[in-house]
Design a protein around this motif. Structure first.
Motif, PDB file in Angstrom:
ATOM      1  N   VAL A  75     -10.929  24.940 -91.208  1.00  0.00           N
ATOM      2  CA  VAL A  75     -10.243  26.135 -91.520  1.00  0.00           C
ATOM      3  C   VAL A  75     -11.069  27.441 -91.110  1.00  0.00           C
ATOM      4  O   VAL A  75     -10.681  28.030 -90.186  1.00  0.00           O
ATOM      5  CB  VAL A  75      -9.926  26.521 -93.160  1.00  0.00           C
ATOM      6  N   GLY A  93     -14.241  27.087 -89.836  1.00  0.00           N
ATOM      7  CA  GLY A  93     -15.214  26.632 -88.486  1.00  0.00           C
ATOM      8  C   GLY A  93     -16.721  26.932 -88.695  1.00  0.00           C
ATOM      9  O   GLY A  93     -17.554  26.933 -87.740  1.00  0.00           O
ATOM     10  N   GLY A  95     -18.721  26.154 -91.817  1.00  0.00           N
ATOM     11  CA  GLY A  95     -19.407  25.458 -92.939  1.00  0.00           C
ATOM     12  C   GLY A  95     -19.186  25.991 -94.170  1.00  0.00           C
ATOM     13  O   GLY A  95     -19.880  25.713 -95.111  1.00  0.00           O
ATOM     14  N   MET A  96     -18.235  27.010 -94.315  1.00  0.00           N
ATOM     15  CA  MET A  96     -18.072  27.441 -95.690  1.00  0.00           C
ATOM     16  C   MET A  96     -16.921  26.898 -96.637  1.00  0.00           C
ATOM     17  O   MET A  96     -17.077  26.883 -97.845  1.00  0.00           O
ATOM     18  CB  MET A  96     -17.787  29.038 -95.499  1.00  0.00           C
ATOM     19  N   CYS A  97     -15.863  26.411 -95.910  1.00  0.00           N
ATOM     20  CA  CYS A  97     -14.699  26.036 -96.691  1.00  0.00           C
ATOM     21  C   CYS A  97     -14.884  24.598 -97.262  1.00  0.00           C
ATOM     22  O   CYS A  97     -14.139  24.070 -98.023  1.00  0.00           O
ATOM     23  CB  CYS A  97     -13.529  26.506 -96.005  1.00  0.00           C
ATOM     24  N   GLY A  98     -15.455  23.827 -96.499  1.00  0.00           N
ATOM     25  CA  GLY A  98     -15.588  22.267 -96.642  1.00  0.00           C
ATOM     26  C   GLY A  98     -14.500  21.373 -96.273  1.00  0.00           C
ATOM     27  O   GLY A  98     -14.383  20.154 -96.457  1.00  0.00           O
ATOM     28  N   ALA A  99     -13.314  22.242 -95.624  1.00  0.00           N
ATOM     29  CA  ALA A  99     -12.082  21.380 -95.307  1.00  0.00           C
ATOM     30  C   ALA A  99     -12.745  20.170 -94.148  1.00  0.00           C
ATOM     31  O   ALA A  99     -11.805  19.126 -94.245  1.00  0.00           O
ATOM     32  CB  ALA A  99     -11.303  22.321 -94.498  1.00  0.00           C
TER      33      ALA A  99
HETATM   34  S1  FES Z   1     -14.008  24.153 -91.220  1.00  0.00           S
HETATM   35 FE1  FES Z   1     -15.737  23.155 -91.335  1.00  0.00          FE
HETATM   36  S2  FES Z   1     -16.525  23.853 -93.400  1.00  0.00           S
HETATM   37 FE2  FES Z   1     -14.691  25.084 -93.000  1.00  0.00          FE
END
Ligand code: FES
Ligand SMILES: Cc1cc2nc3c(=O)[nH]c(=O)nc-3n(C[C@H](O)[C@H](O)[C@H](O)COP(=O)(O)OP(=O)(O)OC[C@H]3O[C@@H](n4cnc5c(N)ncnc54)[C@H](O)[C@@H]3O)c2cc1C
Length: 278
Positions: A215, A217, A219-223
């Motif tokens: 999402v 890219g 490292g914030m969202c965790g997806a």
């Molecule tokens: S896309 Fe990697 S943490 Fe959000």
């Protein structure tokens, strides 16, 4: 805004697009990707930087149409614009002189494998390539891969082009005939898993470039989390390349299917009612 300089269909539903992105082009290294949005209401999607020209301020991407956003990108013509292109993102491939490297690309994964293969070649390695697809019409980048490999093997599941069988059949032959220092494999999850199961038997180090949902890219969202060597890693900032022998492919496969019902719903309908009103 990022203008599309050229667009070429290279296989059914697969397009090679050169676009203006001078900041990305100036910094980009092999193995990195961009996160882009064609328009304001689009999802952000990651695409590998296939090639770049810092002098011209352009990057090249290869896009396979699989859903809404990739379809939107493919519908744009030369001279039209993508709204935003963020990058370069992800860690560059660690490239050093090792000897024989085997690079395996499955389907559109060849677009991700190519820049890495090229970087290994430029570093003085002997690069052997394997590209595979379900059928002849889905084989891409044969000329480009031929130009940077000492030998290129092609496999199709149905035998319509090259050798009938899987990329792993060709890889097994290469490993048995040559001392291979490292394998890089990029493609669908079952393909990368099969390559890793094979190379484990021969104790050949194998790097894979993972393709989880992303999402932000950053490292914030965790997806994009994946389990590697029993630890949670974020593909966008810790990857996208990991030691394939340590990746939990079953978990990755399950996570990639997380939105498949919604995707089917979208493909079955021309758009949701709310979306059609805006
Ligand atoms: S896309 Fe990697 S943490 Fe959000
Ligand atoms: C690091 C990285 C590099 C990639 N490089 C390329 C490339 O060079 N060329 C290419 O054609 N594709 C590439 N992909 C895959 C590409 O991002 C997805 O095909 C795209 O996001 C699908 O979006 P969609 O809206 O068209 O399809 P959707 O209908 O949303 O999804 C179709 C399928 O695409 C995958 N997907 C959906 N959204 C994402 C997302 N945000 N991130 C990752 N996968 C997603 C899922 O498996 C899903 O089942 C890459 C993915 C990653 C993570």
């Amino acid at each position: 805004m990022h203008r599309i300089i050229s667009k070429k269909k290279i296989a059914e539903d697969i397009f090679k697009i050169v676009l203006e992105a001078p900041v990305v082009a100036a910094k980009r290294k092999a193995g990195q990707f961009v996160v882009l949005r064609p328009e304001e209401t689009s999802e952000r999607i990651p695409l590998t930087i296939f090639d770049s020209d810092a002098g011209k301020g352009t990057i090249t991407i290869i896009v396979q149409v699989v859903g809404k956003t990739t379809r939107k990108i493919a519908s744009l013509g030369e001279g039209e614009n993508l709204l935003d292109v963020a990058g370069p993102l992800g860690n560059p491939t660690h490239v050093e002189r090792k000897g024989n490297i085997a690079v395996v690309g499955g389907g559109v994964g060849t677009a991700v494998a190519y820049p890495v293969a090229k970087a290994f070649k430029e570093e003085g390695n002997n690069v052997m390539g394997i590209i595979g697809a379900r059928t002849k019409d889905l084989i891409i980048l044969e000329d480009e891969m031929s130009a940077i490999t000492s030998e290129l093997f092609i496999t199709t599941d149905d035998g319509s082009y090259g050798r009938k069988g899987f990329v792993t059949d060709a890889l097994k032959d290469i490993i048995e005939k040559n001392p291979v220092a490292e394998v890089l494999a990029v493609g669908p999850v079952p393909m990368m898993k099969a390559v890793c199961d094979l190379t484990k038997q021969y104790n050949v180090k194998t790097m894979v470039s993972l393709n989880p949902i992303m999402v932000d890219g950053t490292g914030m969202c965790g997806a994009c989390r994946v389990t590697v060597a029993g630890k949670t890693r974020f593909t966008c900032v810790d990857g996208p390349e990991f030691n394939g022998h340590e990746v939990d492919f079953d978990e990755l496969s399950k996570r990639l299917k997380g939105y498949s019902d919604m995707e089917k719903h979208y493909i079955g309908h021309k758009g949701c009612n709310l979306e059609n009103k805006v």
